[in-house]
Design an enzyme around this catalytic site. Structure first.
Site, PDB file in Angstrom:
ATOM      1  N   LYS A 104       1.777   2.047  -5.088  1.00  0.00           N
ATOM      2  CA  LYS A 104       2.332   1.449  -6.321  1.00  0.00           C
ATOM      3  C   LYS A 104       1.431   1.724  -7.522  1.00  0.00           C
ATOM      4  CE  LYS A 104       2.336  -2.556  -4.318  1.00  0.00           C
ATOM      5  NZ  LYS A 104       2.005  -2.162  -2.929  1.00  0.00           N
ATOM      6  N   GLY A 148      -4.619  -4.362  -3.810  1.00  0.00           N
ATOM      7  CA  GLY A 148      -5.588  -3.311  -4.134  1.00  0.00           C
ATOM      8  C   GLY A 148      -4.798  -2.089  -4.537  1.00  0.00           C
ATOM      9  N   HIS A 149      -4.782  -1.790  -5.840  1.00  0.00           N
ATOM     10  CA  HIS A 149      -3.963  -0.692  -6.353  1.00  0.00           C
ATOM     11  C   HIS A 149      -4.885   0.431  -6.831  1.00  0.00           C
ATOM     12  CE1 HIS A 149      -0.667  -3.905  -7.263  1.00  0.00           C
ATOM     13  NE2 HIS A 149      -0.814  -3.657  -5.980  1.00  0.00           N
ATOM     14  N   ASP A 199       0.805  -1.222   0.000  1.00  0.00           N
ATOM     15  CA  ASP A 199       0.000   0.000   0.000  1.00  0.00           C
ATOM     16  C   ASP A 199       0.838   1.272   0.000  1.00  0.00           C
ATOM     17  OD1 ASP A 199      -2.269  -1.628   0.097  1.00  0.00           O
ATOM     18  OD2 ASP A 199      -2.252  -1.668   2.283  1.00  0.00           O
ATOM     19  N   GLN A 256       1.952  -6.126  -3.223  1.00  0.00           N
ATOM     20  CA  GLN A 256       2.389  -6.228  -1.823  1.00  0.00           C
ATOM     21  C   GLN A 256       3.687  -5.429  -1.602  1.00  0.00           C
ATOM     22  OE1 GLN A 256       1.237  -9.565  -3.294  1.00  0.00           O
ATOM     23  NE2 GLN A 256      -0.672  -8.630  -2.718  1.00  0.00           N
TER      24      GLN A 256
END
Ligand code: GDP
Ligand code: IMO
Ligand code: MG
Length: 424
Positions: free
Chosen positions: A16, A40-41, A13, A222
């Site tokens: 990225k 989750g991007h 988080d 990650q």
């Protein structure tokens, strides 16, 4: 033309997604190399917010080709939902997204087992997306892969064989009634129809593209401290987010990698359990969480927040071979009078030289802090390094020096425009 790996340098988080979106302007191909829909991007373009879980953030630029490498574990339902959502928003996916034959499929029993195991005594705090159980099957050589979707007879055999074992396990060990085999067979036989068109021989495709001089950005999910080998085991994910994972996860050899960009948040966060030396359990931690909107993009869980840890980032720099860094969320620190930075760890009263990944040691270390003055002014509209307040520059120089990193990109807000390069 270059081949660049982009890695999360802390516990995920770091922003990225936003930086992949910025960098992908300069790349022809963006390829994900590990993880799954646990990621989750978030990318914000204009007034639209996209949260990508499996598809590389490069998909938001229509001249970029996106690839999902063999190192990724794919939940077909999550993938198809993501494709549908993008297409609904006018983003063309077909013809621009390719998936490796060798990527493994997440099956319903992986998600169920993830959730059942998490409800037991060892709580990692997983996302419940079936990631660990799927990688277990991959390494146990029982996994079902994307290529298996192409042979319906073999696919059915493999699903039935796996489910026989999994239902035994569910019933005998976990007192669960077991899963409906016919329903799962039917559901997965359907995926060949919807997913076939995306399947590609990814190593050949990527290596040919590189030979033709095309630039490739390899997108990690990650972060380094969640790496199954180099992270804070067992409180890690089950894949290799570090830069080495980019080679095994795509089929691009190490000799073709030119640079490694580390994404570094201006403070530290972590979701899930495990040691976190600079964690703030007081109102300052709460303030970081509120201003930084630190809530999981996949699970909505509040993220644990703490000061910047230069000792940790120096370790990350070392194991990834980071050549340049993008600092994100610098704006979140703007209203702090004093900002602390961890520059070393003490264990049993002595400074230690190496970053301890063993949980027992990392839980026992005491962070050594240096206190810096805050800048107390809004920086979210700054458009260049020169426009930053002097105290912000001091902070950046300080963290760069103590982490052994070279900062090239600075992000001062979630939007595309709130990003600039440092001209040297
Ligand atoms: P990722 O998993 O590394 O892609 O990061 P996430 O998307 O899970 O979390 C980063 C969050 O911070 C997202 O909500 C982004 O929109 C947001 N973000 C990214 N860069 C910045 C920044 O420089 N400032 C602020 N305030 N928010 C940012
Ligand atoms: P992105 O790509 C932050 C964490 C989970 C848990 C551990 C194991 O958005 O940075 P898993 O479901 O992978 O078995 O969970 O890893 N985790 C993440 N934390 N960002 C992520 O992804 C994460 N993906 C997994 O919270 O602690
Ligand atoms: Mg995220």
């Amino acid at each position: 033309m270059s081949v660049t790996v982009l890695v999360g340098s802390q516990w995920g988080d770091e922003g990225k997604g936003k930086i992949v979106d910025i960098l992908s302007e300069k790349y022809k191909i963006v390829a994900r190399y590990q993880g799954g829909a646990n990621a989750g991007h978030t990318v914000i373009i204009g007034d639209k917010k996209y949260v990508l879980h499996l598809i590389p953030s490069g998909i938001l630029r229509d001249d970029v080709i996106c690839v999902i490498g063999n190192g990724v574990v794919i939940d077909p339902t999550a993938l198809l939902e993501e494709i549908e959502l993008l297409e609904k928003n006018g983003i063309k996916v077909e013809g621009r997204l390719f998936i490796s034959h060798n990527a493994h499929l997440i099956m319903p029993y992986h998600k169920l087992l993830d959730q059942i195991i998490e409800s037991g005594d060892t709580k990692i705090g997983t996302t419940g997306r079936g990631i660990g159980p799927c990688y277990i099957d991959k390494f146990a050589r029982k996994g079902i892969r994307i290529v298996d979707l192409l042979d319906r007879v073999e696919l059915e055999k493999k699903i039935r064989l796996n489910l026989k074992e999994k239902n035994d396990l569910l019933k005998k060990v976990y007192e669960h009634e077991g899963l409906d085999v016919d329903m799962i067979v039917k559901e997965y036989l359907e995926f060949d129809r919807t997913i076939d068109k995306y399947i590609k021989d990814v190593p050949s495709f990527l290596n040919h593209a590189i030979a033709e001089g095309k630039s490739v950005l390899l997108e990690g999910a990650q972060g380094t401290l969640l790496d199954v080998d180099h992270g804070t085991y067992p409180f890690v994910t089950s894949s290799s987010p570090t830069s080495g994972g980019a080679c095994t996860g795509t089929g691009i050899p190490p000799t073709k990698i030119d640079s490694v960009v580390g994404i570094v948040k201006a403070y530290t966060t972590r979701v899930g359990n495990g040691p976190f030396p600079t964690e703030l359990l007081d109102e300052e931690g709460e303030k970081l969480r509120t201003i930084g909107a630190e809530f999981g993009a996949t699970t909505g869980r509040p993220r644990r927040c703490g000061w910047y840890d230069a000792f940790l980032v120096a370790y990350s720099q070392m194991v990834n071979g980071i050549t340049s860094v993008a600092i994100t969320k610098l704006d979140v620190l703007s209203s702090f009078e004093k900002i602390k930075v961890c520059v070393a760890y003490e264990l049993n009263g002595k400074r230690i030289k190496y970053f301890p990944t063993a949980v027992e040691q990392l839980s026992a270390v005491k962070p050594v802090y240096e206190v810096l003055d805050g800048w107390n002014e809004d920086i979210s509209n700054c458009l260049s390094y020169d426009q930053l307040p002097a105290k912000t520059k001091e902070y950046l120089n300080f963290i760069a020096k103590h982490s052994g990193i070279k900062i090239d990109i600075i992000s001062v807000g979630p939007k595309r425009g709130q990003t600039f390069y440092i001209d040297r």
